[in-house]
Scaffold this motif. Structure first.
Motif, PDB file in Angstrom:
ATOM      1  N   TYR B 136      70.632  27.962 -50.118  1.00 17.52           N
ATOM      2  CA  TYR B 136      70.415  28.016 -48.659  1.00 17.52           C
ATOM      3  C   TYR B 136      70.381  29.478 -48.194  1.00 17.52           C
ATOM      4  O   TYR B 136      69.511  29.871 -47.398  1.00 17.52           O
ATOM      5  CB  TYR B 136      71.518  27.217 -47.954  1.00 17.52           C
ATOM      6  CG  TYR B 136      71.507  27.285 -46.447  1.00 17.52           C
ATOM      7  CD1 TYR B 136      70.364  26.955 -45.709  1.00 17.52           C
ATOM      8  CD2 TYR B 136      72.659  27.665 -45.739  1.00 17.52           C
ATOM      9  CE1 TYR B 136      70.374  27.005 -44.315  1.00 17.52           C
ATOM     10  CE2 TYR B 136      72.678  27.715 -44.358  1.00 17.52           C
ATOM     11  CZ  TYR B 136      71.528  27.388 -43.649  1.00 17.52           C
ATOM     12  OH  TYR B 136      71.541  27.447 -42.265  1.00 17.52           O
ATOM     13  N   ALA B 137      71.288  30.298 -48.727  1.00 15.65           N
ATOM     14  CA  ALA B 137      71.309  31.722 -48.364  1.00 15.65           C
ATOM     15  C   ALA B 137      69.987  32.378 -48.747  1.00 15.65           C
ATOM     16  O   ALA B 137      69.389  33.134 -47.967  1.00 15.65           O
ATOM     17  CB  ALA B 137      72.480  32.433 -49.057  1.00 15.65           C
ATOM     18  N   LYS B 138      69.508  32.092 -49.951  1.00 16.59           N
ATOM     19  CA  LYS B 138      68.256  32.692 -50.420  1.00 16.59           C
ATOM     20  C   LYS B 138      67.077  32.184 -49.584  1.00 16.59           C
ATOM     21  O   LYS B 138      66.138  32.937 -49.289  1.00 16.59           O
ATOM     22  CB  LYS B 138      68.067  32.365 -51.904  1.00 16.59           C
ATOM     23  CG  LYS B 138      67.004  33.147 -52.613  1.00 16.59           C
ATOM     24  CD  LYS B 138      67.326  34.628 -52.780  1.00 16.59           C
ATOM     25  CE  LYS B 138      67.855  34.957 -54.155  1.00 16.59           C
ATOM     26  NZ  LYS B 138      67.924  36.424 -54.422  1.00 16.59           N
ATOM     27  N   ALA B 139      67.126  30.918 -49.168  1.00 11.72           N
ATOM     28  CA  ALA B 139      66.058  30.374 -48.314  1.00 11.72           C
ATOM     29  C   ALA B 139      65.943  31.189 -47.025  1.00 11.72           C
ATOM     30  O   ALA B 139      64.841  31.560 -46.596  1.00 11.72           O
ATOM     31  CB  ALA B 139      66.340  28.901 -47.994  1.00 11.72           C
ATOM     32  N   LEU B 140      67.084  31.491 -46.409  1.00 17.44           N
ATOM     33  CA  LEU B 140      67.065  32.269 -45.168  1.00 17.44           C
ATOM     34  C   LEU B 140      66.538  33.677 -45.423  1.00 17.44           C
ATOM     35  O   LEU B 140      65.765  34.223 -44.630  1.00 17.44           O
ATOM     36  CB  LEU B 140      68.481  32.326 -44.567  1.00 17.44           C
ATOM     37  CG  LEU B 140      69.060  30.970 -44.151  1.00 17.44           C
ATOM     38  CD1 LEU B 140      70.541  31.124 -43.784  1.00 17.44           C
ATOM     39  CD2 LEU B 140      68.287  30.371 -42.980  1.00 17.44           C
ATOM     40  N   ASP B 141      66.949  34.252 -46.553  1.00 20.19           N
ATOM     41  CA  ASP B 141      66.509  35.613 -46.902  1.00 20.19           C
ATOM     42  C   ASP B 141      64.993  35.660 -47.092  1.00 20.19           C
ATOM     43  O   ASP B 141      64.341  36.646 -46.722  1.00 20.19           O
ATOM     44  CB  ASP B 141      67.235  36.035 -48.185  1.00 20.19           C
ATOM     45  CG  ASP B 141      67.075  37.509 -48.494  1.00 20.19           C
ATOM     46  OD1 ASP B 141      67.076  38.337 -47.557  1.00 20.19           O
ATOM     47  OD2 ASP B 141      66.975  37.856 -49.690  1.00 20.19           O
ATOM     48  N   ARG B 142      64.414  34.613 -47.672  1.00 19.13           N
ATOM     49  CA  ARG B 142      62.965  34.583 -47.877  1.00 19.13           C
ATOM     50  C   ARG B 142      62.214  34.211 -46.600  1.00 19.13           C
ATOM     51  O   ARG B 142      61.058  34.598 -46.409  1.00 19.13           O
ATOM     52  CB  ARG B 142      62.599  33.595 -49.005  1.00 19.13           C
ATOM     53  CG  ARG B 142      63.116  34.028 -50.370  1.00 19.13           C
ATOM     54  CD  ARG B 142      62.493  35.354 -50.812  1.00 19.13           C
ATOM     55  NE  ARG B 142      63.254  35.984 -51.879  1.00 19.13           N
ATOM     56  CZ  ARG B 142      62.890  36.007 -53.164  1.00 19.13           C
ATOM     57  NH1 ARG B 142      61.770  35.440 -53.524  1.00 19.13           N
ATOM     58  NH2 ARG B 142      63.641  36.596 -54.056  1.00 19.13           N
ATOM     59  N   LEU B 143      62.862  33.429 -45.743  1.00 19.93           N
ATOM     60  CA  LEU B 143      62.214  33.044 -44.487  1.00 19.93           C
ATOM     61  C   LEU B 143      62.072  34.241 -43.537  1.00 19.93           C
ATOM     62  O   LEU B 143      61.068  34.348 -42.816  1.00 19.93           O
ATOM     63  CB  LEU B 143      63.022  31.923 -43.807  1.00 19.93           C
ATOM     64  CG  LEU B 143      62.515  31.439 -42.448  1.00 19.93           C
ATOM     65  CD1 LEU B 143      61.081  30.892 -42.537  1.00 19.93           C
ATOM     66  CD2 LEU B 143      63.454  30.353 -41.883  1.00 19.93           C
ATOM     67  N   ALA B 144      63.052  35.143 -43.559  1.00 21.65           N
ATOM     68  CA  ALA B 144      63.100  36.210 -42.544  1.00 21.65           C
ATOM     69  C   ALA B 144      61.827  37.069 -42.501  1.00 21.65           C
ATOM     70  O   ALA B 144      61.254  37.252 -41.413  1.00 21.65           O
ATOM     71  CB  ALA B 144      64.349  37.071 -42.745  1.00 21.65           C
TER      72      ALA B 144
END
Ligand SMILES: [Ca+2]
Lengths: 200, 200
Positions: B136-144
């Motif tokens: 989930y953390a990585k998902a947010l990092d890639r979404l930004a």
């Protein structure tokens, strides 16, 4: 919830996160620790979140550190509308309060109401300084500019004609949240006065 | 512990917080959402911490959101030594890994060892992407950066000649951490291609 229902709520959440991106453009009085430029509220909020984790043992026993981190991440969001207030400017500080409450209504209000309420309460709790979490969070918030000025030969203290007794009023607030951090801040103030970086 | 013992540990903690202040000067490729300037790693880390809280319901059931927030607050600290890596530059990404591990050893190692270990493990967990929290953390990092580019007519995609299939590889990583956010990111990519802001 279906993916479509998640997406409806997501739209409100996205409006909020796009709005708060503006916090990166709210500029504080103090500089970075290396003095290279003034700090913005977003990077300041990040810094305090990490400080809360790393200095957790200096909070009173039983303090909920994850709650402190959440509080610190949102503690300055109201400044998107209300601007940064220099903590040594008493008149501005008082005039600011209504503006900050209106900002909290507007900005947290972008979220679905079941999310707006708890985040708004976190901000109210921070401001009221009645819980160990809020007192520790506020201690870190007051320590940060003292640290930055200490690392910059007094930094903004001289520029804004701040005296040791004004800084010591903030040290008292730090002490309420953490005796260890209060003692440390007190030493920084003494050192700064001895070095001629802060007026007595 | 006595106040004096707290102060000994505090010295190590202060060395760490002074060191990581440098994260405010590590500049990323993407801009702020308003396009006014490029973003730094510290304000990016703040942003992801708030996103994690606000979009928590899009993480898999049972995800420990406070752990995600802690992870995101420290996820880029290694870039103080290793620098930011543009995620579409595969050669750089691979050469970077040893540099980042050395940076993690050095920077987390400034802390008392009982603190260095758990923070280092959080960073390792983020990088390994094997837990719901890390995904989930990585998902947010890639979404930004996708969000930032979407709000800036394609932003850095054109500048660095990035194509839709490269972005879609990151969308797959977002989907692993959050199906809802993955679907949203997929729509952003489609829209950007249709608008001519991202090459097919
Ligand atoms: Ca403030």
């Amino acid at each position: 919830m279906t993916i479509a229902q998640h997406r409806d709520r997501l739209d409100a959440q996205l409006a909020f996160v796009v709005e708060i991106d503006k916090l990166k453009r709210v500029i504080r009085r103090n500089t970075l620790i290396d003095g290279s430029r003034r700090e913005n509220d977003a990077e300041h909020s990040w810094q305090l979140g990490v400080w809360a984790l790393v200095m957790a043992e200096h909070a009173p026993e039983g303090t909920d550190i994850d709650r402190v981190v959440r509080m610190l991440l949102v503690h300055d969001i109201v400044e998107i509308d209300a601007g940064d207030t220099f903590i040594y400017d008493r008149v501005a500080v008082e005039a600011q309060e209504a503006a900050e409450r209106a900002a909290a209504d507007r900005i947290f209000g972008l979220l679905p109401s079941d999310q707006a309420g708890p985040l708004r309460e976190l901000w109210d709790e921070f401001e009221a300084r009645q819980t160990p979490e809020a007192r520790y969070a506020k201690a870190l918030d007051r320590l940060a500019p003292i640290m930055a000025n200490h690392h910059n030969d007094g930094g903004t203290w001289a520029l804004y004609k701040v005296t040791a007794s004004q800084v010591l009023a903030n040290v008292a607030i730090i002490e309420e949240g953490s005796p260890t951090l209060g003692a440390y801040a007190h030493d920084l103030v003494e050192t700064s006065v001895l070095r001629g970086h802060l007026a007595r």
